[in-house]
Every structure is written in structure tokens, then in C-alpha cells.
Design a protein around this motif. Structure first.
Motif, mmCIF file in Angstrom:
data_model
loop_
_atom_site.group_PDB
_atom_site.id
_atom_site.type_symbol
_atom_site.label_atom_id
_atom_site.label_comp_id
_atom_site.label_asym_id
_atom_site.label_seq_id
_atom_site.Cartn_x
_atom_site.Cartn_y
_atom_site.Cartn_z
ATOM 1 N N LEU A 46 -9.386 11.232 -1.640
ATOM 2 C CA LEU A 46 -7.957 10.930 -1.570
ATOM 3 C C LEU A 46 -7.592 10.397 -0.195
ATOM 4 O O LEU A 46 -6.803 9.472 -0.069
ATOM 5 C CB LEU A 46 -7.131 12.175 -1.872
ATOM 6 N N THR A 47 -8.218 11.014 0.808
ATOM 7 C CA THR A 47 -7.949 10.560 2.171
ATOM 8 C C THR A 47 -8.373 9.111 2.314
ATOM 9 O O THR A 47 -7.656 8.289 2.864
ATOM 10 C CB THR A 47 -8.740 11.424 3.159
ATOM 11 N N LEU A 83 -8.521 7.017 0.028
ATOM 12 C CA LEU A 83 -7.561 6.219 -0.726
ATOM 13 C C LEU A 83 -6.326 5.937 0.117
ATOM 14 O O LEU A 83 -5.841 4.811 0.180
ATOM 15 C CB LEU A 83 -7.183 6.992 -1.994
ATOM 16 N N THR A 84 -5.852 6.990 0.793
ATOM 17 C CA THR A 84 -4.662 6.828 1.631
ATOM 18 C C THR A 84 -4.912 5.749 2.663
ATOM 19 O O THR A 84 -4.083 4.880 2.891
ATOM 20 C CB THR A 84 -4.345 8.124 2.409
ATOM 21 N N LEU A 85 -6.096 5.818 3.281
ATOM 22 C CA LEU A 85 -6.399 4.861 4.335
ATOM 23 C C LEU A 85 -6.452 3.450 3.784
ATOM 24 O O LEU A 85 -5.953 2.523 4.377
ATOM 25 C CB LEU A 85 -7.711 5.233 5.016
ATOM 26 N N LEU A 99 -4.927 2.361 1.143
ATOM 27 C CA LEU A 99 -3.573 1.936 0.788
ATOM 28 C C LEU A 99 -2.805 1.528 2.036
ATOM 29 O O LEU A 99 -2.047 0.575 2.011
ATOM 30 C CB LEU A 99 -2.836 3.072 0.082
ATOM 31 N N THR A 100 -3.054 2.280 3.108
ATOM 32 C CA THR A 100 -2.320 1.990 4.330
ATOM 33 C C THR A 100 -2.621 0.587 4.845
ATOM 34 O O THR A 100 -1.776 -0.066 5.414
ATOM 35 C CB THR A 100 -2.699 3.005 5.419
ATOM 36 N N SER A 101 -3.885 0.154 4.593
ATOM 37 C CA SER A 101 -4.214 -1.142 5.175
ATOM 38 C C SER A 101 -3.818 -2.326 4.289
ATOM 39 O O SER A 101 -3.834 -3.454 4.740
ATOM 40 C CB SER A 101 -5.696 -1.195 5.515
ATOM 41 N N CYS A 102 -3.472 -2.043 3.024
ATOM 42 C CA CYS A 102 -2.974 -3.143 2.209
ATOM 43 C C CYS A 102 -1.499 -3.273 2.515
ATOM 44 O O CYS A 102 -0.732 -2.380 2.197
ATOM 45 C CB CYS A 102 -3.094 -2.850 0.730
ATOM 46 N N THR A 103 -1.105 -4.317 3.136
ATOM 47 C CA THR A 103 0.269 -4.316 3.601
ATOM 48 C C THR A 103 1.014 -5.579 3.281
ATOM 49 O O THR A 103 0.462 -6.584 2.874
ATOM 50 C CB THR A 103 0.307 -4.095 5.108
ATOM 51 N N THR A 142 4.563 -8.361 14.843
ATOM 52 C CA THR A 142 4.835 -6.920 14.818
ATOM 53 C C THR A 142 3.536 -6.211 15.182
ATOM 54 O O THR A 142 2.501 -6.843 15.280
ATOM 55 C CB THR A 142 5.295 -6.461 13.427
ATOM 56 N N GLY A 143 3.599 -4.888 15.315
ATOM 57 C CA GLY A 143 2.381 -4.130 15.610
ATOM 58 C C GLY A 143 2.220 -3.870 17.093
ATOM 59 O O GLY A 143 3.092 -4.195 17.897
ATOM 60 N N GLY A 144 1.066 -3.299 17.417
ATOM 61 C CA GLY A 144 0.820 -2.842 18.785
ATOM 62 C C GLY A 144 0.782 -3.943 19.831
ATOM 63 O O GLY A 144 0.944 -3.683 21.011
ATOM 64 N N ALA A 152 2.734 -6.761 19.587
ATOM 65 C CA ALA A 152 3.819 -7.633 19.123
ATOM 66 C C ALA A 152 4.328 -8.574 20.203
ATOM 67 O O ALA A 152 4.670 -9.714 19.918
ATOM 68 C CB ALA A 152 4.955 -6.809 18.573
ATOM 69 N N ASN A 158 -5.335 2.227 19.745
ATOM 70 C CA ASN A 158 -4.494 3.225 19.075
ATOM 71 C C ASN A 158 -4.808 4.661 19.461
ATOM 72 O O ASN A 158 -4.107 5.567 19.038
ATOM 73 C CB ASN A 158 -4.518 3.110 17.543
#
Lengths: 300, 389
Positions: B9-10, B12-14, B16-20, B48-50, B52, B216
């Protein structure tokens, strides 16, 4: 030797931040057996509430404990309300559904908060206001303890003791323990289980907010995805210590902080995160329930 | 079993986070490439982002150059230039997507981008494949232009930048022992650190400690504590401004008072906002400085201030120069329909007077030019010295 002592101080300071977040994971798990993935994003929101409230209170450039505590207080209240709302809207309707549904919902809430954060706060990192001035409080030769390190450590332990007191010595805590032990039975004994679960989220979220503010003052760069990695590590810390166990979460977090510190300090800094998760695997191989997670231990 | 589920699941979360989402800085909907009165130029950058400020500064520089040519009476051979900008959020995979879209859907004539070498490296092969000339304003990693004959840049490259700081450390600061902290996730940072090390040791200095971090990260105390025990005279940190600001703070907190050295990745007003007093007195190499006497640079700074009400940083100046070199090449190009003609025109750029210095595109499609070293002094940086190739 001096470097060794400095590494210990750094590691404890890092670990106590993980601990604040780990406590929230472990509390919710103890009562609901739910991994609240949104927890690390509540932490992020906490940091941003701190950011905006410092502006609103006009203390962005007035460092001092007055500013620190007022911002901390507002963020904790704000996140409590958020935690309450998340539980009420996202988790309560699924109380009777299989555990996996709630888990997936938690991931959904987490992503929702992260990306709403990018829209509302912007994806560009913000500089956290200067609400506490750093200084050196103690030096042992070349080893330094900074005011930030001391503040973080003391705040974490104070909050942990308050939490322990609530759980062990108040009526609310007794009800929490009863709910954790057996929800339906607690309900038969006249405990309002829904209310107790709400309270758990309120307390957990307030702790996350405190974590957000402490990280903000120490590492003054906040952004909507700041919770992802730290949340993952805090979660690992909670599992390491035995998820559901409060002292375990703190112990696990301190071990994580120190382990990371020593890997970077004496080994290869590239392997920092790999090692953190490696430790998790090894400990779980030998102690599947975590360090303090015995089945006889009281779970909250 | 539970843990297994959790870990997947973790993961998966990661994922999902990168599909933006993709944000379009300037919407290009409804434009057709066939419109003959316009020339389309694509830009991709980290709006945008770190990082930007990199994307935004570059974008502003390009906008200024385009505005100047569009408002001149003859325009560009009678046509107006149109800029289509896409945000890559500072992610290489998004950069590749953005460039594919610019080329295949919007049918742009040329591409300007990116600042960070990692993103330019992700996008360059696509540009090369479709034979659309790409000019990077400020990617300094040598590999970028090695991708193919359609990829150019208007800045110097890492071997030179690393050499500049090594020379500066050895000759101007006269230090002997330097520690290095590099961002292992960034091609730019690793490259710069390697070239610094090579030159500095050749000049008789020694590298006393080598540490790494990952962009990061927020805690660098472990690395810094190790560095402290090796007692360096200076620390070379070829990273980007957000991390460098935090590193500077934590270094001072640990009592490390030596100067920090860096490259053009430091060039942002956020560096001082994050690092505050800790970063003051450190040095970095840059493409240009606002502390200048060059009339061309002065005109540019004045025009930029009027347009955006801000002082242009080095990346804005390079964005401007990249656009200017492209415009110059379009004017010289035999046709405005053939990308090979345009490519040849860019390749033959010689002694073009840009605001960041005289630009000559060499055989490796890189620009040969000098670098400046500046000292961080609050919101402004002061000029220290120029170092020639």
C-alpha cells in the motif's frame, strides 16, 4: 568521542520529532486497528497553520516563547478540528465496512490533503517564520546542544507524559482503553464509542500539529509534500516499537533517529533511508509484534 | 501478512503521489501551427516545486526577449513569436511529457529549457528524435548536449564551473583542506563535485571528507558533524538553494564557521530567506552578476525591473540570452520552416553579445564564456572575481 556525543544529540533530536508523529499513528491503530495514512498530512497542515497564524498574529519576526506557544496552540486547535472532521466524514461511515476499505480511504484522504495543499498553499516551499531564535544552551567541549534541540526534546516528552496521564489516569483514558480492548463490549458498558474514537483523532492530530511546528522552526522549509517521507519514517518507528503501544512508538522513533544519524555519520550517507527500512525488516523478523508490542501489553 | 499489505500500500501511495497533474503556465489550446503569422516556440520549466524560482526566472527572461522582438517594427521577418510554456514541477518524467506534448501536439519550431540538467537530460532525447532544436539556458552537465546535434546551450559546463570554484578556493581563498557535500540524486551536483575534486587535488589541495545527501532531505546534522571532525577550511556544496539554506543554518548551529562554496544552483533570493545570516559570507560561481558595469547587462537589468519589478537573477539573464540566441539564429536561418536550417543557424552563432557575456557556440554545441564568483551578502550578492576559461 565528541563527534559521537554530537551524533547522539542530533539523533535524539531527530527521533523526538519522529516520536510526535508516531504517537498519532499508534494511538489510532491501538483503538481502530486502522493505519491513518492521512496523519502525516495533518502534520503538514499543522505546519502551514503555524505559518499563516504567525503572519496573522504578526509574530513572524518576533521570536520568543510567547510567539512559539501561541502559534503552537493555534496549530494544535486547528489540526484537532481537522482530525475530528476527517474521522467524522471519511472514517465513521466506514466503521462497519471491512478494514481494508478504511485503509484505502485513509490513502485517499492523504492524497486529497497533499494535492489540495498544493493548490491552496502552492507547491513552492515556503520559509517558516522565525518564531523562536536559536542559540546554544549548553556546550561540552565541542559538543553543542541548541535551544531548538532542547525545545523539541522537552516538548515531545511533555506531550508524551500528558498523553500517558490522559490514558492511564482519566475517565476518558479508561474509556479509550476499554474501546481498544473490545469496542462492542465497551459500548455495552455505556461508553460512547464514537465519541471516544473522535477524541482519539482529536488528540492524535493535535500531536501531529505540534510536530509540524517543531519541524518548522528547526528546518524552516515547509511544503505540501513535506509529510510524505517523515510520515513514512514515523510509521516505521511506530511499527518498530510495536504499533498500538505508546512507549513503543517513542522508543522506536528514538531508535530510528539514532540509527539514521549513525549510518550517515559513520557509514555512507547514501544508505540513510535504505538502512532505516532495513532495520524495520530485521526487527520484525525477530520480533513480529515490534519491540514492546507484546500481546499482553495494554494497547491504546 | 499485514505488513506485506502495508508495504504494498505504501508503494501504491508513492506511485500515486508521483502521477500528477500538469499545469500550463500559458494555455496553448486552439493554436494551430499552420498559422503563418506566428512562430511557435516551446518552453518547459519548473514553475512550481522545490526549484520554482529557477523556472519562473527563466520564463521571465524569455518573455522579456520575446516581447522586445515582437514590439520592434520589423518583428521577426514580419512574424510574431509566440511562447508556449509548460510546467514540469521539477520532475524529469514531467519534463519528458511536456516536451513530447510541445513537439507532437503544438508543433513548436524550437524548444527552450531546462535549468536543471536532470530534466534537460530527460527531455533532450525527445527533441533530438523529432529533430526540433532545443536550447538549454542553464543546464551545465556536459551530457546534455552530447545527446545529439539538435541540442544546444548558452551557458558554461560543469567541468568549467567545478574548475572555477577549485581555482578560486586554492588561489583566492588559499585553503588547503576542503570537505564536499553532494546531492546524489542530481546529475548536476555529482558532476560539479567530481570536477571540483579533480582540479582541487591537482592544485595541491586535499579533500578531507566527502558526504552525500538527497534533495528534499531536511536534516544534515549527521553529515555536518562528520565534516566537523575532519576540520576543513571550506565546504563545497554544489546543491540547490533550498537544501543549501538549511545546510548553512545547521552548520553554523554545530559551530562550523568555515565559508561554504557552491555553484549556480545557489542563485535564488530564497537562499538568503532560508539561510539568513548563516549563509552570508559564502561564495558561489555564477553566470553573471547584477553588481556589474557592462552596459548591456545594465540595460537588461533596467528593462527587467520595469517589466517584472524585480532584480533579475542569473537564470533570468540566461533565459533572456537563450531566447536572444534563438531569435538571432531565426533571423539568420535560411528558412523558418526547416528545422535543419534553424539548427545550422544556431550552430554557427559566433561572438553573440549576450548579457551574460560573449557567446560562441562551439563544436560540442556548448557556449564558451567566463564565469564570475560572487559573495552572498544579504539580499544582494557582491562581485568578487571573474574567472576565464
Amino acid at each position: 568521542m565528541e563527534a559521537f556525543l554530537q551524533h547522539i544529540i542530533n539523533g535524539v533530536s531527530l527521533g523526538s520529532i519522529y516520536a510526535l508523529i508516531a504517537l498519532g499513528y499508534t494511538m489510532v491503530y491501538g483503538i481502530l486497528q486502522l493505519i491513518n495514512f492521512a496523519h502525516s498530512d495533518v502534520y503538514m497542515i499543522g505546519a502551514f497553520i503555524g505559518f499563516y497564524s504567525a503572519r496573522w498574529l504578526n509574530v513572524s519576526d518576533a521570536p520568543g516563547y510567547g510567539s512559539f506557544f501561541s502559534v503552537l496552540f493555534i496549530a494544535m486547535i486547528g489540526c484537532s478540528i481537522l482530525g475530528f472532521t476527517i474521522e467524522r466524514l471519511a472514517y465513521r461511515p466506514l466503521r462497519k465496512a471491512p478494514k481494508l476499505n478504511a485503509l484505502i480511504t485513509a490513502i485517499g484522504v492523504s492524497l486529497f490533503l497533499e494535492y489540495s495543499g498544493q493548490i491552496v498553499f502552492g507547491a513552492t516551499p515556503q520559509v517558516f517564520p522565525n518564531i523562536l531564535e536559536d542559540s546554544i544552551v549548553a556546550t561540552f567541549g565541542e559538543v553543542r546542544v541548541t535551544k531548538f534541540d532542547a525545545t523539541i526534546l522537552i516538548t515531545t516528552f511533555a506531550l508524551m507524559l500528558i498523553l500517558r496521564h490522559i490514558i492511564q489516569h482519566t475517565k476518558l483514558g479508561k474509556a479509550m482503553r476499554a474501546t481498544s480492548f473490545n469496542g462492542p463490549w465497551a459500548s455495552l458498558m455505556g461508553i460512547n464509542v464514537d465519541r471516544i474514537i473522535s477524541m482519539t483523532f482529536v488528540i492524535g492530530s493535535a500531536l501531529a500539529a505540534a510536530g509540524g511546528i517543531l519541524v518548522g522552526i528547526k528546518y524552516p522549509k515547509i511544503e505540501p509534500l513535506m509529510g510524505v517521507m517523515i510520515g513514512l519514517k514515523a510509521f516505521v518507528a511506530a511499527v518498530l516499537g510495536g504499533i498500538g503501544n505508546i512507549a513503543g512508538a517513542v522508543l522506536g522513533a528514538l531508535i530510528m533517529g539514532l540509527a539514521e544519524e549513525f549510518v550517515v555519520g559513520y557509514g555512507a550517507s547514501t544508505y540513510r533511508d535504505a538502512l532505516a527500512f532495513g532495520i524495520l525488516i530485521i526487527i520484525l523478523l525477530f520480533k513480529p509484534a515490534g519491540l514492546l508490542g507484546k500481546f499482553t501489553v495494554e494497547k491504546v | 501478512m499485514l505488513i506485506k499489505t502495508l508495504l504494498s500500500l505504501t508503494a501504491l501511495t508513492l506511485t500515486l503521489t508521483s502521477c500528477t497533474k500538469k499545469q500550463e503556465a500559458e494555455n496553448s489550446a486552439g493554436t494551430t501551427a499552420a498559422e503563418s503569422s506566428e512562430i511557435l516556440v516551446g518552453e518547459y520549466g519548473s514553475m512550481t516545486g522545490g526549484e520554482a524560482t529557477f523556472g519562473i526566472s527563466t520564463h521571465q527572461g524569455i518573455m522579456l526577449a520575446f516581447k522586445e522582438v515582437n514590439s520592434s517594427p520589423e518583428k521577426l521577418k514580419g512574424k510574431t513569436l509566440k511562447l508556449l510554456s509548460l510546467d514540469d514541477q521539477g520532475k524529469p518524467e514531467e519534463a519528458a511529457t511536456a516536451v513530447t506534448k510541445l513537439i507532437t501536439q503544438d508543433k513548436v519550431m524550437a524548444i527552450i529549457g531546462e535549468v536543471a540538467s536532470s530534466r534537460s537530460l530527460a527531455a533532450a532525447p525527445i527533441s533530438q528524435q523529432y529533430k526540433v532544436p532545443m536550447i538549454s539556458p542553464s543546464s551545465t552537465n556536459p551530457k546534455v548536449t552530447e545527446v545529439g546535434d539538435f541540442i544546444f546551450r548558452v551557458c558554461f559546463i560543469d567541468p568549467f564551473q567545478g574548475t572555477v570554484m577549485a581555482k578560486f578556493a586554492a588561489e583566492n581563498l588559499k585553503v588547503k583542506k576542503v570537505a564536499i557535500m553532494r546531492d546524489v540524486k542530481s546529475d548536476y551536483s555529482v558532476g560539479l563535485a567530481n570536477y571540483f575534486k579533480e582540479t582541487f587535488t591537482k592544485m595541491g589541495g586535499s579533500i578531507v571528507s566527502e558526504q552525500t545527501y538527497v534533495s528534499n532531505d531536511i536534516d544534515f546534522k549527521a553529515q555536518l558533524t562528520s565534516i566537523k571532525t575532519s576540520k576543513p577550511d571550506a565546504i563545497f556544496i554544489p546543491g540547490y538553494y533550498t537544501e543549501v539554506g538549511l545546510i548553512a543554518r545547521q552548520a553554523r548551529g554545530l559551530g562550523l564557521k568555515v565559508p561554504l562554496l557552491g555553484g549556480d544552483g545557489w542563485d535564488s533570493s530564497k537562499l538568503f530567506e532560508i539561510g539568513k545570516d548563516s549563509i552570508v559570507g559564502s561564495y558561489f560561481s555564477n553566470h553573471y552578476t547584477t553588481d556589474t558595469t557592462d552596459p548591456r547587462a545594465k540595460d537588461f537589468i533596467a528593462a527587467f525591473k520595469k517589466e517584472f519589478n524585480a532584480v533579475p537573477d542569473g537564470l533570468a539573464a540566461l533565459g533572456y540570452d537563450a531566447a536572444k540566441v534563438l531569435i538571432d539564429a531565426m533571423k539568420r536561418s535560411k528558412s523558418l520552416t526547416s528545422s535543419t536550417d534553424l539548427r545550422d543557424a544556431i550552430a554557427s552563432t559566433k561572438d553573440f553579445a549576450g548579457v551574460t557575456g560573449m557567446i560562441t557556440v562551439n563544436e560540442q554545441r556548448n557556449a564558451t564564456k567566463s564565469a564570475v564568483v560572487v559573495k552572498v551578502a544579504g539580499d544582494n550578492n557582491t562581485f568578487v572575481t571573474t574567472i576565464n576559461p
